[in-house]
Structure formats: structure tokens, C-alpha cells
Scaffold this motif. Structure first.
Motif, PDB file in Angstrom:
ATOM      1  N   GLY A  15       0.962  -1.160  -0.152  1.00  0.00           N
ATOM      2  CA  GLY A  15      -0.045  -0.036  -0.064  1.00  0.00           C
ATOM      3  C   GLY A  15       0.954   1.309  -0.118  1.00  0.00           C
ATOM      4  O   GLY A  15       0.272   2.415  -0.146  1.00  0.00           O
ATOM      5  N   GLY A  16       2.147   1.119   0.118  1.00  0.00           N
ATOM      6  CA  GLY A  16       3.063   2.245   0.210  1.00  0.00           C
ATOM      7  C   GLY A  16       3.662   2.633  -1.218  1.00  0.00           C
ATOM      8  O   GLY A  16       2.984   2.145  -2.268  1.00  0.00           O
ATOM      9  N   SER A  17       4.516   3.743  -1.215  1.00  0.00           N
ATOM     10  CA  SER A  17       4.841   4.272  -2.339  1.00  0.00           C
ATOM     11  C   SER A  17       6.508   4.581  -2.266  1.00  0.00           C
ATOM     12  O   SER A  17       7.205   4.345  -1.326  1.00  0.00           O
ATOM     13  CB  SER A  17       4.217   5.697  -2.565  1.00  0.00           C
ATOM     14  N   MET A  83       5.962   5.011  -7.985  1.00  0.00           N
ATOM     15  CA  MET A  83       5.005   3.808  -7.762  1.00  0.00           C
ATOM     16  C   MET A  83       4.369   3.741  -6.541  1.00  0.00           C
ATOM     17  O   MET A  83       4.567   4.111  -5.309  1.00  0.00           O
ATOM     18  CB  MET A  83       6.005   2.338  -7.609  1.00  0.00           C
ATOM     19  N   ASN A  84       2.827   3.674  -6.586  1.00  0.00           N
ATOM     20  CA  ASN A  84       1.923   3.726  -5.591  1.00  0.00           C
ATOM     21  C   ASN A  84       1.428   2.534  -5.360  1.00  0.00           C
ATOM     22  O   ASN A  84       1.165   1.614  -6.177  1.00  0.00           O
ATOM     23  CB  ASN A  84       0.951   5.063  -5.877  1.00  0.00           C
ATOM     24  N   VAL A 118      13.626  -3.382  -4.982  1.00  0.00           N
ATOM     25  CA  VAL A 118      12.318  -2.917  -4.224  1.00  0.00           C
ATOM     26  C   VAL A 118      11.647  -4.171  -3.798  1.00  0.00           C
ATOM     27  O   VAL A 118      11.401  -4.929  -4.258  1.00  0.00           O
ATOM     28  CB  VAL A 118      11.144  -2.229  -5.537  1.00  0.00           C
ATOM     29  N   THR A 119      11.396  -3.884  -2.423  1.00  0.00           N
ATOM     30  CA  THR A 119      10.731  -5.001  -1.407  1.00  0.00           C
ATOM     31  C   THR A 119       9.668  -4.444  -1.123  1.00  0.00           C
ATOM     32  O   THR A 119       9.565  -3.532  -0.456  1.00  0.00           O
ATOM     33  CB  THR A 119      11.781  -5.751  -0.647  1.00  0.00           C
ATOM     34  N   VAL A 120       8.476  -5.193  -1.181  1.00  0.00           N
ATOM     35  CA  VAL A 120       7.116  -4.948  -0.709  1.00  0.00           C
ATOM     36  C   VAL A 120       6.738  -5.839   0.236  1.00  0.00           C
ATOM     37  O   VAL A 120       6.700  -7.086   0.150  1.00  0.00           O
ATOM     38  CB  VAL A 120       6.068  -4.740  -1.754  1.00  0.00           C
TER      39      VAL A 120
END
Length: 122
Positions: A15-17, A83-84, A118-120
């Protein structure tokens, strides 16, 4: 010789950016189409987005439409990927690339950056 350097990757919750940047040196940035690609572990590098030389047209893979925005500032020789609403499946190494052909085909890009992780997290 064109050199590209990505920055802005990191760890973010779902949910972050994040905003990735791609600094270009060596040649006039406005000569090139800019693309962003990503590669997740065990998968092939895939097209994410691209932007035309003047920035008037943009294209996205379906999975990021409405969440990611590609842009460029030719005066600063820099491209961006905002990136959102990030999802765990967006986790990958992200690469910027430059080429003379307006395409999403990886093999037609001439110059590549080293990538940024990038790690989500879920």
C-alpha cells in the motif's frame, strides 16, 4: 557511451509508495526512449513502463496501470517511476533502460542501469 544510474529503491509495506530515479549521463537524454523493467527472483526481466523522447506518450504493463507513473525531465537528464499502492508481487530488482526504438521489447534497449531493489512486505 551512455550510463544510467538508478536510485530510490527500498523496503516498503504493501500500500505504500516509492519513487525511483534514473540519472543518465554521457549522451543527450532526450535522444532516447526510456523504459523501466523489473526482474523478480526466478523470473525473466519484464517490461514495466516506457516513455517517449519528448514525454508526450507513456505505456504500461497491465499489472501496474493506475498505480505507477513514468515521467522524465530532459533538462535534468533524469527519468522517474512513481510507484503507488505497492503490492508484494511488485517485489523485484528494477532497471531503467534507454534506447532509440519506441518499444517494450527488452532486447531493443541499448543501455541499462545496474538495478535497484524494491521489496514490498505484506
Amino acid at each position: 557511451q551512455v550510463q544510467l544510474l538508478e536510485s530510490g529503491g527500498g523496503l516498503v509495506q504493501a500500500g505504500g509508495s516509492l519513487r525511483l530515479s534514473c540519472a543518465v549521463s554521457g549522451r543527450t537524454f532526450s535522444r532516447y526512449v526510456m523504459g523501466w523493467f523489473r526482474q523478480a527472483p526466478g523470473k525473466e526481466r519484464e517490461f514495466v513502463a516506457r516513455i517517449t523522447r519528448s514525454g508526450t506518450a507513456t505505456y504500461y504493463v497491465d499489472s501496474v496501470k493506475g498505480r505507477f507513473t513514468i515521467s522524465r525531465d530532459n533538462a535534468k537528464n533524469t527519468g522517474y517511476l512513481q510507484m503507488n499502492s505497492l503490492k508484494p508481487e511488485d517485489t523485484a530488482v528494477y532497471y531503467c533502460a534507454a534506447g532509440t526504438v519506441d518499444t517494450g521489447l527488452r532486447r531493443l534497449y541499448d543501455y541499462w542501469g545496474q538495478g535497484t531493489q524494491v521489496t514490498v512486505s505484506s
